[in-house]
Design an enzyme around this catalytic site. Structure first.
Site, PDB file in Angstrom:
ATOM      1  N   ARG A  59       1.971   0.342   5.363  1.00  0.00           N
ATOM      2  CA  ARG A  59       2.258   1.638   5.997  1.00  0.00           C
ATOM      3  C   ARG A  59       3.712   2.040   5.810  1.00  0.00           C
ATOM      4  NH1 ARG A  59       0.837   0.939  11.942  1.00  0.00           N
ATOM      5  NH2 ARG A  59       1.708  -1.086  11.438  1.00  0.00           N
TER       6      ARG A  59
ATOM      7  N   ASN B 179      -3.214   2.123  10.363  1.00  0.00           N
ATOM      8  CA  ASN B 179      -4.184   1.053  10.201  1.00  0.00           C
ATOM      9  C   ASN B 179      -5.469   1.432  10.915  1.00  0.00           C
ATOM     10  OD1 ASN B 179      -2.479  -0.664   8.779  1.00  0.00           O
ATOM     11  ND2 ASN B 179      -1.827  -1.790  10.592  1.00  0.00           N
TER      12      ASN B 179
END
Length: 109
Positions: free
Chosen positions: A38, A56
């Site tokens: 990320r 996520n």
């Protein structure tokens, strides 16, 4: 500030018209959590001037939305196939849609 280009389409100050923007909703599978995927996605998107977000999912995938000029969004999609150095990507699923005007790029929880 927006202006109109020769075709009458709205154009931003950088010459990009609103019609040139695309939105890609991406799902990335593989070893993509716990490997800074990320954060690397955020940093790469910002480098390319792409707006959106990344987060996520509970099933182990990463979900992201990219909005911007088609070439930059396509660059981000290609980047997702490799991702962060510690990631091992097995699949990238992309759905295209109309841009919603998201600005900036953030990591969502």
């Amino acid at each position: 500030m927006s202006s109109r280009d020769d075709d009458g389409d709205a154009a931003s100050d950088d010459g990009e018209s609103d019609a040139d923007r695309v939105r890609a909703h991406v799902y990335v599978s593989g070893k993509v959590q716990g490997v800074f995927y990320r954060a690397n996605t955020r940093d790469t998107a910002r480098e390319h001037g792409v707006d959106g977000w990344v987060k996520n999912l509970d099933d182990g995938r990463v979900e992201a939305v990219f909005e911007g000029p088609r070439s930059d969004v396509e660059t981000m999609i290609e980047w997702c196939h490799t991702g962060s150095p510690a990631a091992s990507v097995s699949d990238v699923d992309v759905e295209y849609g109309e841009p919603t005007g998201v600005t900036g790029f953030e990591v969502r929880r």
